[in-house]
Enzyme design. Structure first.
Site, PDB file in Angstrom:
ATOM      1  N   TYR A 110       7.253  -1.560   0.448  1.00  0.00           N
ATOM      2  CA  TYR A 110       5.973  -1.506  -0.264  1.00  0.00           C
ATOM      3  C   TYR A 110       5.206  -0.236   0.093  1.00  0.00           C
ATOM      4  CZ  TYR A 110       1.458  -3.222  -2.036  1.00  0.00           C
ATOM      5  OH  TYR A 110       0.267  -3.369  -2.713  1.00  0.00           O
ATOM      6  N   SER A 136      -3.230   1.064  -2.245  1.00  0.00           N
ATOM      7  CA  SER A 136      -3.424   0.113  -1.155  1.00  0.00           C
ATOM      8  C   SER A 136      -3.834   0.885   0.087  1.00  0.00           C
ATOM      9  CB  SER A 136      -2.113  -0.630  -0.886  1.00  0.00           C
ATOM     10  OG  SER A 136      -2.174  -1.390   0.309  1.00  0.00           O
TER      11      SER A 136
END
Length: 276
Positions: free
Chosen positions: A147, A134
């Site tokens: 995350y 990401s």
């Protein structure tokens, strides 16, 4: 040539769902795995080969690998580690159990599955391992520490594996999407409600003003948001190119943040991120 095979995780929606359909349309034999059997049934009804794989369950990982290999006669050309979830909340409000739970899926499960596939790829003399990271594996953002931490860890694991696999025919690749249309925000709500006692937090008003609105209010797409097909396009290149890149950025924010991380001192980068 024999049809190439790939195992993809997290195919119930979003990036994984599009990747499964997109690669099948490109001629790949796709094993589209999901955590829930109901989602597998839906994918099978759509014409895909699908069975359960839960990153948090070692037995489930082993059974999924065995199932894929039984269908191909013992080979697997590629693995796309895509499945992950978020648990929003300020760092000071994250209990140990929340981090343990998210790491089991976003990191430990990815590592476990990858290590089960590597011997197969060694034996057959080729393979591609693609890990979906990401933009949050490059830079942090407030409220996303759980995350972000798993994606930073995945970046380190993948970079090290890529170096170690240089003397093998196995290629190791990262894909780093920014804002992509998916259900990750909605799917993070149960984890937030399970673990974050935001009303008891010294940041309770900040939760009301910011995170709660983002989680519970429909606010339309994010700036620069792209459909998951944009990720599938980069995935196809990573799988098909004879010389795949180590990293594939997806969306403008990833390109921008990747450049700023290299160019700016930490204090300046913090200022840019804090301004949103």
């Amino acid at each position: 040539m024999a049809q190439k095979s790939i195992l993809i995780t997290g195919c119930s929606s979003g990036i994984g769902h599009d990747a499964a359909h997109g690669l099948a349309a490109r001629g790949w034999r796709v094993f589209a795995t999901c955590r829930q059997e109901a989602d597998c049934e839906r994918l099978r009804a759509a014409g895909l080969e699908s069975f359960a794989l839960d990153y948090a369950d070692e037995a489930s990982i082993g059974a999924a690998v065995d199932e894929a290999l039984s269908r191909t006669g013992g080979t697997l050309d590629a693995l796309y580690n895509n499945g992950a979830f978020g648990c929003p909340g300020a760092v000071e409000d994250l209990p140990r159990g929340a981090l343990r739970e998210i790491f089991e899926t976003n990191f430990f499960g990815v590592h476990d599955l990858t290590n089960r596939v590597i011997p197969v790829m060694r034996a057959q003399g080729h393979g591609r391992i693609v890990n979906c990271s990401s933009v949050l594996g490059l830079v942090p953002m407030k409220w996303r520490a759980a995350y972000v931490s798993t994606k930073y860890a995945l970046e380190g694991l993948t970079d090290t594996l890529r170096l170690e696999m240089r003397d093998t025919p196995i290629k190791v690749i990262l894909i780093e999407p920014g804002p992509v249309t998916s259900k990750i925000r909605v799917n993070s709500i149960p984890h937030f409600e399970k673990w974050i006692d935001w009303q008891a937090s010294p940041r309770a008003q900040q939760y009301r003003d910011s995170l709660l609105k983002r989680l519970y209010e429909s606010r339309g797409p994010d700036a620069f948001e792209l459909p998951p097909s944009a990720v599938t396009k980069k995935l196809a290149h990573a799988l098909d190119s004879p010389r795949p890149r180590a990293r594939y950025y997806v969306t403008t924010p990833t390109y921008v943040m990747g450049a700023l991380r290299r160019l700016l001192p930490t204090s300046a980068l913090d200022w840019v991120i804090a301004k949103g």
